[in-house]
Enzyme design. Structure first.
Site, mmCIF file in Angstrom:
data_model
loop_
_atom_site.group_PDB
_atom_site.id
_atom_site.type_symbol
_atom_site.label_atom_id
_atom_site.label_comp_id
_atom_site.label_asym_id
_atom_site.label_seq_id
_atom_site.Cartn_x
_atom_site.Cartn_y
_atom_site.Cartn_z
ATOM 1 C CG ASP A 180 -6.228 -2.922 3.014
ATOM 2 O OD1 ASP A 180 -5.224 -2.977 3.576
ATOM 3 O OD2 ASP A 180 -6.823 -1.749 2.407
ATOM 4 C CG HIS A 220 -4.003 -1.692 -1.254
ATOM 5 N ND1 HIS A 220 -4.543 -2.438 -1.886
ATOM 6 C CD2 HIS A 220 -4.526 -0.596 -0.522
ATOM 7 C CE1 HIS A 220 -6.003 -1.839 -1.132
ATOM 8 N NE2 HIS A 220 -5.528 -1.528 -0.499
ATOM 9 C CG HIS A 269 -9.289 -0.386 -0.547
ATOM 10 N ND1 HIS A 269 -8.782 -0.361 0.421
ATOM 11 C CD2 HIS A 269 -10.177 0.000 -0.004
ATOM 12 C CE1 HIS A 269 -9.722 -0.213 2.155
ATOM 13 N NE2 HIS A 269 -10.962 0.139 1.256
ATOM 14 C CG MET A 318 -8.375 7.336 2.417
ATOM 15 S SD MET A 318 -6.623 7.555 3.833
ATOM 16 C CE MET A 318 -6.714 5.578 3.756
ATOM 17 C CG MET A 324 -11.174 3.036 2.099
ATOM 18 S SD MET A 324 -9.935 3.066 3.567
ATOM 19 C CE MET A 324 -8.816 3.441 1.266
ATOM 20 C CB SER A 345 -1.231 -0.066 1.284
ATOM 21 O OG SER A 345 -1.762 0.950 1.732
ATOM 22 C CG MET A 372 -11.668 -2.764 5.261
ATOM 23 S SD MET A 372 -10.453 -1.956 4.131
ATOM 24 C CE MET A 372 -9.041 -1.115 5.457
ATOM 25 C CG ASP A 409 -5.536 2.555 1.278
ATOM 26 O OD1 ASP A 409 -6.339 1.603 0.727
ATOM 27 O OD2 ASP A 409 -4.071 2.681 1.130
HETATM 28 C C1 DX5 Z 1 -6.448 1.444 5.987
HETATM 29 C C2 DX5 Z 1 -6.093 1.207 4.243
HETATM 30 C C3 DX5 Z 1 -4.834 0.316 4.468
HETATM 31 C C4 DX5 Z 1 -3.738 1.086 4.450
HETATM 32 C C5 DX5 Z 1 -3.022 -0.298 4.948
HETATM 33 O O1 DX5 Z 1 -7.782 2.621 5.378
HETATM 34 O O2 DX5 Z 1 -6.763 0.428 3.350
HETATM 35 O O3 DX5 Z 1 -4.310 0.250 2.911
HETATM 36 O O4 DX5 Z 1 -2.893 1.672 4.371
HETATM 37 O O5 DX5 Z 1 -1.769 -0.275 5.546
HETATM 38 P P1 DX5 Z 1 -1.154 -0.622 7.228
HETATM 39 O O6 DX5 Z 1 -0.232 -2.159 6.154
HETATM 40 O O7 DX5 Z 1 0.168 -0.258 7.428
HETATM 41 O O8 DX5 Z 1 -2.103 -1.615 7.915
HETATM 42 ZN ZN ZN Z 2 -6.529 -0.476 1.559
#
Ligand code: DX5
Ligand code: ZN
Length: 216
Positions: free
Chosen positions: A175, A33, A66, A37, A68, A8, A137, A35
């Site tokens: 994740d 990956h 991903h 948000m 969010m 990620s 998650m 993320d």
């Molecule tokens: C959290 C993200 C993850 C995050 C994982 O909302 O979806 O992908 O980056 O990070 P670690 O592996 O540090 O928990």
């Molecule tokens: Zn993620």
């Protein structure tokens, strides 16, 4: 199949993203990956379309995006155009999840459905045959570096049973809070793809850590 690993980039160095992308390119990792948000669905804001477009230019591996964000249907097509190979949406953020999954598939991307830690696997009963991937998650979404929630083991087991029962081809991604201890246990329960942020980018030797997360 041997499990896949998706570092990620949320935990990468945003001041020199290219360097970290090149490290992932030459490593044993399988996907990136990413993320996204929106500050509404989750209490944090990360990066979006213009950054992903740039990542696509440097990345030599598939982009696992991903989302969010609330009402992700509005953006499926644009994330695909920006370079997403897999687009995952939260069941909790979609009013019409079946429609969302097909909107994504119609862009040419693979579609994933994400469940928050509180959402039961049973929610997937009537979508499991349509989705290419389920992302469970193992932390509450929004931040990297959080503690792994142990109930995830039960959920992976339950999800694997559902997939087999329904003869679905969906793969299972996990994740949040993944480290060298829980990674092999998750794969043993049926996980196909592991995401890791902090464990990789917080390590003294990220490329070697990727190797450790791939070979157990
Ligand atoms: C959290 C993200 C993850 C995050 C994982 O909302 O979806 O992908 O980056 O990070 P670690 O592996 O540090 O928990
Ligand atoms: Zn993620």
């Amino acid at each position: 199949m041997p499990h896949l690993l998706a570092p990620s980039l949320l935990s990468a160095n945003f001041l020199n993203l290219e360097k970290d992308i090149e490290m992932v390119n030459r490593s044993q990792a399988d996907w990136f990956h990413l993320d996204v948000m929106d500050g509404v669905f989750v209490p944090n804001i990360s990066f979006g379309l213009p950054v992903i477009e740039k990542i696509k230019q440097a990345a030599t591996k598939p982009l696992d995006v991903h989302l969010m964000i609330i009402d992700p249907d509005r953006f499926a097509e644009r994330f695909r155009k920006a370079g997403a190979d897999i687009i995952s949406v939260h069941a909790e953020a979609c009013l019409h999840l079946h429609r969302s999954v097909y909107l994504i598939k119609n862009t040419g991307a693979k579609a994933g459905v994400v469940l928050n830690p509180h959402s039961p696997v049973s929610l997937l009963y009537d979508i499991i045959s349509d989705t290419d991937m389920v992302l469970l998650m193992s932390v509450n979404p929004g931040f990297g570096g959080q503690k792994f929630i142990a109930n995830t083991y039960n959920k992976v087991r339950e999800l694997k049973e559902l997939i087999l029962k329904k003869k679905s081809a969906a793969i299972i991604e996990i994740d949040g809070g993944i480290d060298l201890v829980n990674a092999p246990l998750l794969v043993k329960e049926g996980a196909d793809v592991l995401v890791a942020g902090n464990t990789i980018f917080g390590a003294p030797h990220p490329e070697e850590t990727i190797g450790l997360l791939k070979n157990f």
